[in-house]
Scaffold this active site. Structure first.
Site, PDB file in Angstrom:
ATOM      1  N   TYR A 113     -50.748  16.031 -47.535  1.00 34.64           N
ATOM      2  CA  TYR A 113     -51.746  15.317 -48.335  1.00 34.64           C
ATOM      3  C   TYR A 113     -52.978  14.939 -47.514  1.00 34.64           C
ATOM      4  O   TYR A 113     -54.097  15.339 -47.837  1.00 34.64           O
ATOM      5  CB  TYR A 113     -51.100  14.081 -48.982  1.00 34.64           C
ATOM      6  CG  TYR A 113     -52.038  13.394 -49.938  1.00 34.64           C
ATOM      7  CD1 TYR A 113     -52.461  14.041 -51.090  1.00 34.64           C
ATOM      8  CD2 TYR A 113     -52.519  12.113 -49.682  1.00 34.64           C
ATOM      9  CE1 TYR A 113     -53.362  13.435 -51.964  1.00 34.64           C
ATOM     10  CE2 TYR A 113     -53.407  11.501 -50.555  1.00 34.64           C
ATOM     11  CZ  TYR A 113     -53.819  12.162 -51.688  1.00 34.64           C
ATOM     12  OH  TYR A 113     -54.709  11.573 -52.545  1.00 34.64           O
ATOM     13  N   GLY A 169     -58.429   7.049 -62.968  1.00 34.82           N
ATOM     14  CA  GLY A 169     -58.732   8.478 -62.804  1.00 34.82           C
ATOM     15  C   GLY A 169     -58.788   9.180 -64.141  1.00 34.82           C
ATOM     16  O   GLY A 169     -58.177   8.735 -65.126  1.00 34.82           O
ATOM     17  N   GLY A 170     -59.547  10.265 -64.157  1.00 36.14           N
ATOM     18  CA  GLY A 170     -59.814  10.992 -65.393  1.00 36.14           C
ATOM     19  C   GLY A 170     -58.573  11.553 -66.056  1.00 36.14           C
ATOM     20  O   GLY A 170     -58.384  11.415 -67.265  1.00 36.14           O
ATOM     21  N   ASP A 225     -57.357  63.278 -65.187  1.00 35.71           N
ATOM     22  CA  ASP A 225     -57.533  62.218 -64.168  1.00 35.71           C
ATOM     23  C   ASP A 225     -56.868  60.911 -64.577  1.00 35.71           C
ATOM     24  O   ASP A 225     -57.098  60.404 -65.675  1.00 35.71           O
ATOM     25  CB  ASP A 225     -59.028  61.944 -63.953  1.00 35.71           C
ATOM     26  CG  ASP A 225     -59.703  63.067 -63.225  1.00 35.71           C
ATOM     27  OD1 ASP A 225     -59.543  63.145 -62.004  1.00 35.71           O
ATOM     28  OD2 ASP A 225     -60.347  63.893 -63.907  1.00 35.71           O
ATOM     29  N   ASP A 251     -54.085  64.257 -70.681  1.00 35.70           N
ATOM     30  CA  ASP A 251     -55.336  64.027 -69.960  1.00 35.70           C
ATOM     31  C   ASP A 251     -55.114  64.357 -68.476  1.00 35.70           C
ATOM     32  O   ASP A 251     -53.976  64.343 -67.995  1.00 35.70           O
ATOM     33  CB  ASP A 251     -55.726  62.541 -70.147  1.00 35.70           C
ATOM     34  CG  ASP A 251     -56.730  62.074 -69.133  1.00 35.70           C
ATOM     35  OD1 ASP A 251     -57.804  62.700 -69.062  1.00 35.70           O
ATOM     36  OD2 ASP A 251     -56.449  61.091 -68.403  1.00 35.70           O
ATOM     37  N   GLU A 296     -69.077   8.070 -69.179  1.00 36.16           N
ATOM     38  CA  GLU A 296     -68.712   6.742 -69.699  1.00 36.16           C
ATOM     39  C   GLU A 296     -69.964   5.876 -69.873  1.00 36.16           C
ATOM     40  O   GLU A 296     -70.095   5.150 -70.860  1.00 36.16           O
ATOM     41  CB  GLU A 296     -67.708   6.070 -68.744  1.00 36.16           C
ATOM     42  CG  GLU A 296     -66.339   6.758 -68.753  1.00 36.16           C
ATOM     43  CD  GLU A 296     -65.449   6.398 -67.571  1.00 36.16           C
ATOM     44  OE1 GLU A 296     -64.353   6.977 -67.457  1.00 36.16           O
ATOM     45  OE2 GLU A 296     -65.844   5.554 -66.741  1.00 36.16           O
TER      46      GLU A 296
HETATM   47  C1  GDG Z   1     -61.531  13.952 -60.133  1.00 37.42           C
HETATM   48  C2  GDG Z   1     -62.808  14.706 -59.740  1.00 37.42           C
HETATM   49  C3  GDG Z   1     -63.547  14.649 -62.121  1.00 37.42           C
HETATM   50  C4  GDG Z   1     -63.023   4.107 -61.239  1.00 37.42           C
HETATM   51  N1  GDG Z   1     -63.090   2.901 -60.653  1.00 37.42           N
HETATM   52  C5  GDG Z   1     -62.686   1.993 -61.533  1.00 37.42           C
HETATM   53  C6  GDG Z   1     -62.361   2.655 -62.697  1.00 37.42           C
HETATM   54  N2  GDG Z   1     -62.574   3.956 -62.485  1.00 37.42           N
HETATM   55  C7  GDG Z   1     -62.366   5.035 -63.468  1.00 37.42           C
HETATM   56  C8  GDG Z   1     -63.671   5.446 -64.098  1.00 37.42           C
HETATM   57  C9  GDG Z   1     -63.433   6.912 -64.387  1.00 37.42           C
HETATM   58  C10 GDG Z   1     -62.499   7.328 -63.275  1.00 37.42           C
HETATM   59  O1  GDG Z   1     -61.883   6.167 -62.775  1.00 37.42           O
HETATM   60  C11 GDG Z   1     -63.211   8.016 -62.134  1.00 37.42           C
HETATM   61  O2  GDG Z   1     -63.827   9.159 -62.619  1.00 37.42           O
HETATM   62  P1  GDG Z   1     -63.993  10.491 -61.775  1.00 37.42           P
HETATM   63  O3  GDG Z   1     -64.711  11.447 -62.608  1.00 37.42           O
HETATM   64  O4  GDG Z   1     -64.591  10.196 -60.454  1.00 37.42           O
HETATM   65  O5  GDG Z   1     -62.468  10.944 -61.660  1.00 37.42           O
HETATM   66  P2  GDG Z   1     -61.378  11.192 -60.493  1.00 37.42           P
HETATM   67  O6  GDG Z   1     -60.094  11.319 -61.203  1.00 37.42           O
HETATM   68  O7  GDG Z   1     -61.433  10.185 -59.427  1.00 37.42           O
HETATM   69  O8  GDG Z   1     -61.798  12.577 -59.838  1.00 37.42           O
HETATM   70  C12 GDG Z   1     -63.952  14.361 -60.683  1.00 37.42           C
HETATM   71  C13 GDG Z   1     -62.226  13.972 -62.450  1.00 37.42           C
HETATM   72  O9  GDG Z   1     -61.193  14.287 -61.494  1.00 37.42           O
HETATM   73  C14 GDG Z   1     -61.723  14.358 -63.834  1.00 37.42           C
HETATM   74  O10 GDG Z   1     -61.369  15.688 -63.910  1.00 37.42           O
HETATM   75  O11 GDG Z   1     -64.535  14.154 -62.981  1.00 37.42           O
HETATM   76  O12 GDG Z   1     -65.093  15.131 -60.353  1.00 37.42           O
HETATM   77  O13 GDG Z   1     -63.163  14.390 -58.392  1.00 37.42           O
HETATM   78  O14 GDG Z   1     -62.763   7.069 -65.607  1.00 37.42           O
HETATM   79  O15 GDG Z   1     -63.910   4.691 -65.235  1.00 37.42           O
HETATM   80  N3  GDG Z   1     -61.929   2.004 -63.775  1.00 37.42           N
HETATM   81  C15 GDG Z   1     -61.812   0.659 -63.711  1.00 37.42           C
HETATM   82  N4  GDG Z   1     -62.100  -0.013 -62.594  1.00 37.42           N
HETATM   83  C16 GDG Z   1     -62.540   0.600 -61.487  1.00 37.42           C
HETATM   84  O16 GDG Z   1     -62.792  -0.040 -60.492  1.00 37.42           O
HETATM   85  N5  GDG Z   1     -61.383   0.005 -64.759  1.00 37.42           N
END
Ligand code: GDG
Length: 743
Positions: A95, A37-38, A510, A508, A390
């Site tokens: 959740y 995740g990002g 108002d 003043d 990426e």
């Molecule tokens: C939220 C928002 C926003 C994914 N599968 C594998 C893998 N990944 C890595 C990718 C990328 C990340 O996970 C997914 O990127 P997203 O942009 O979809 O991020 P999420 O955190 O899921 O989503 C999204 C993000 O937050 C950031 O603010 O962009 O819109 O929904 O980095 O490379 N990495 C590996 N194997 C996988 O199978 N190694």
């Protein structure tokens, strides 16, 4: 030291739904893996950078759900993990319920999938409180608390209540929808979510559109005042802004040429045997647009048969929530569509779609990014989408092209990609052909531009920008904070008054003496204020001037029985007690004939607005007009007026609180006040005002005078008071009964 460096000396508390690691238990053994995740990559990269900084004494604490045992582990030298435990019964409604069946679909523009259930919302409140309890055990003065994403909307306000001066940031990783969608939520939920978010000092989004949607929702739901991107929340400023998340450019770029990646590339090339590779990587979710993407690819095969036996589409779907019915259905539908398209076009030695339902290792992912000739990233909605960034970063040979949905936040920065609307399968199929047929020069030029941008706006820039903004907002708040009148300043005002012999009050009308009313004629002076003014005026050492922009007739009517000096129309007219109105300014007013018809035209174009024709000026009032239309019209009106003002250099457009006035520049409240001050040697001067026109007055008051502004906006005044009601308390300080108490 810039403000970002200061954070190397602060503790950073990241609060996100999940901890960045998870514990995998297998029979006797257990081991730890990093979550993808990002946010996780961003904060891990930041922690590496902080670790390598000289003299860094800060640490990153991460508060989130995860296995209890993670709290005991020293898995990262620069990290401390603090698991939050949410009982299963609450977690389901919180959740799976509120987060994923209410917020997620609505914020990704799927209102028909949105579930509205009060018990979900109650669980959401409870869960946010559990995060708060964990945080409370950890927060120390000086910490920077950074709360992330839609699972924790309520937390910033909860923390603010317990720690009023804490540095709090909030970042939303998914889109913030337009107000028309947001308002589908019940009012109580809407208010809670927005109040929760505005508890932060800075609320960050990926794009400016999301920030503007949020601001509009705040205005319409909570009625807070907003100026540029600053929201005034009671006495506190909260800034909403765009901070597009970046990636660790170097990490991805460098990884393209390692031994491990090269090995993966070789394997892939052998498999492809000369076919060009198209790819997509997304988590299993309806927002990603899988079915439409597959249909677009099918249409491409149908429309451009010349590409048969030359391309392969590798669609990687990362498993997610497939224990939920809706997701299981989606998976089935994807698999059926892949099967149908492959069935239609495959031959013994060529299969157009390779479908993988699994996570893939980092180097395999980089290998796919590096050799793919087309990245097909077509979500129906996506907060940002890091895969797109990426892919561009890993195009070290610049021989590929990105086809990107304009519904992804990333499209704002990656506008050299081929942008498509994912619902238009025809357009998407043409885009695939265009990407494959694009000349090498064009691909290289577009890729380089995007790479350049991504290398500058990388993930460090994202954190730096965010931290800097929090720091700036904090400074602005401090600046405003010290200006509010407190008991000490009230006391010194009263002492100064008592010791003075020649006192001048410039007040003043108002918004200062009388509260702002819906209609101008309703702003009348109440008996209580009149009585206090009478008492002040009865002391022969006091001179009271009521100084207003109003017409002279109105101000005279309101001040009858008061022996005050009256100033009307910002200083154009003046009236001493028991004398007639005077005007000593000889000004040509023929310009009014040109301005009046323009303003009248704007009354027709903006329902609820009106024109006030004064003796020496013309005013457009829009307090009762729809705020959005008025904002639009006011800019148009200013444009129209600026044309006329070119030939009338002595005219000036004065913007007050929901009014726009055209008047001469030759006088203002400041010029009339200066004239009055210069006549007598006053040893006590007090000026009170509330809006833009009173700033002219404050500017001319000598340093030993007192200037007080109503409201929390920055001002030339020495002090601010929070509300108009406090003016009554201030004036009361000068009545005999209260001054006699001072020694
Ligand atoms: C939220 C928002 C926003 C994914 N599968 C594998 C893998 N990944 C890595 C990718 C990328 C990340 O996970 C997914 O990127 P997203 O942009 O979809 O991020 P999420 O955190 O899921 O989503 C999204 C993000 O937050 C950031 O603010 O962009 O819109 O929904 O980095 O490379 N990495 C590996 N194997 C996988 O199978 N190694």
């Amino acid at each position: 030291m810039n403000s970002f460096d200061q954070y190397f000396f602060k503790r950073i508390l990241i609060v996100a739904y999940r901890l960045p690691f998870k514990l995998i238990r297998k029979k006797e053994e257990s081991y730890i893996v990093q979550n993808s995740g990002g946010l996780v990559s961003a904060i891990l990269s930041l922690s590496e950078k902080m670790k390598s900084a000289p003299d860094s004494s800060s640490k990153i604490l991460w508060i989130g759900t995860g296995e209890k045992e993670l709290g005991n582990e020293t898995i990262h030298t620069n990290f401390e993990l603090h698991p939050v435990e949410i009982p299963r019964k609450i977690s389901e409604r919180y959740y799976s319920g509120f987060c994923n069946d209410t917020i997620w679909p609505l914020f990704h523009y799927f209102p028909s999938r949105t579930v509205y259930d009060n018990s979900y919302f109650d669980a959401y409140v409870t869960a946010n409180n559990l995060f708060l309890q964990q945080l409370k055990n950890l927060i120390k003065p000086g910490d920077f608390i950074w709360i992330h994403d839609y699972q924790l909307f309520l937390l910033p306000e909860m923390v603010r209540k317990d720690f009023p001066t804490a540095d709090i940031g909030f970042f939303l990783h998914i889109p913030f929808p337009s107000y028309e969608l947001f308002r589908l939520l019940p009012k109580k939920w809407r208010e809670s979510l927005l109040n929760g978010m505005t508890g932060a000092d800075v609320v960050g989004f990926h794009t400016n559109d999301y920030a503007q949607h949020f601001i509009k929702s705040v205005k319409r739901t909570l009625g807070y005042k907003v100026e540029r991107n600053f929201i005034t929340v009671n006495d506190r400023l909260c800034k909403a802004d765009a901070f597009p998340i970046g990636i660790d450019f170097k990490k991805f770029n460098d990884a393209c040429n390692t031994q491990k990646t090269n090995h993966q590339k070789d394997k892939l090339r052998t498999y492809l045997s000369g076919n060009k590779l198209l790819f997509s990587v997304d988590r299993l979710d309806y927002s990603k647009g899988f079915i439409l993407r597959l249909r677009a690819f099918e249409r491409f095969l149908e429309k451009y048969p010349e590409w048969h036996f030359k391309v392969v589409f590798n669609m990687v779907v990362i498993p997610s929530r497939d224990n939920i019915e809706g997701y299981r259905e989606l998976k089935k539908e994807i698999e059926a569509t892949v099967g149908r398209v492959n069935g239609k076009y495959s031959t013994l030695n060529w299969r157009p779609i390779i479908y993988q339902y699994k996570s893939i290792p980092f180097n395999e992912l980089v290998a796919i990014y590096n050799i793919s000739e087309v990245g097909l990233i077509t979500p129906l909605r996506d907060g940002m989408n890091l895969v797109a960034k990426e892919y561009v970063t890993c195009q070290t040979d610049h021989c590929g092209m990105l086809v990107l949905s304009e519904m992804a936040g990333a499209a704002v920065e990656l506008n050299e990609a081929i942008l498509i609307n994912p619902t238009d399968t025809e357009e998407t199929s043409d885009a695939i052909n265009k990407a494959l047929s694009m000349s090498d020069e064009e691909k290289e030029s577009r890729m380089r531009k995007m790479q350049n941008r991504l290398s500058r706006y990388n993930v460090f820039r994202w954190t730096t920008d965010f931290f800097n903004q929090v720091n700036d907002v904090k400074k602005e708040q401090e600046h405003m904070q010290v200006k509010f009148m407190d008991n000490n300043s009230l006391n010194s005002l009263q002492v100064k008054y008592k010791n003075a012999q020649n006192r001048l009050f410039l007040i003043d009308y108002d918004g200062t003496l009388a509260p702002i009313a819906k209609l101008p004629e309703m702003a009348v002076l109440d008996e209580k204020t009149r009585d206090i003014l009478r008492k002040i005026i009865s002391d022969s050492r006091n001179k009271v001037v009521i100084i207003s922009g109003r017409r002279k007739e109105f101000i005279e009517e309101q001040s009858k029985d008061l022996n005050a000096i009256l100033v009307a129309e910002h200083g154009y007219f003046i009236k001493y007690p028991k004398a007639a109105w005077e005007n000593n300014l000889e000004i040509d007013l023929s310009w009014k004939k040109k301005i009046q018809p323009i303003l009248n035209d704007y009354v027709d174009r903006c329902n609820g607005s009106m024109v006030e024709d004064k003796y020496a000026s013309v005013v457009w009032h829009y307090r009762n007009a729809d705020e959005e239309i008025a904002t639009l019209r006011i800019n148009e009106l200013k444009d129209d007026l600026s044309e006329i003002l070119k030939s009338e250099p002595k005219l000036f457009v004065l913007e007050g609180d929901k009014v726009l006035e055209v008047k001469s520049i030759l006088y203002d409240k400041g010029t009339v006040a200066s004239a009055l001050i210069s006549k007598v040697n006053y040893d006590f001067i007090l000026a009170l005002g509330d809006d833009r026109t009173d700033e002219d007055l404050f500017k001319v008051i000598p340093d030993n005078g007192f200037t007080i502004k109503v409201g929390s906006k920055p001002s030339n005044a020495r002090f601010n008071v929070r509300s108009q009601q406090q003016i009554y308390e201030i004036l009361n300080l000068f009545t005999d009964a209260s001054t006699s108490k001072i020694k």
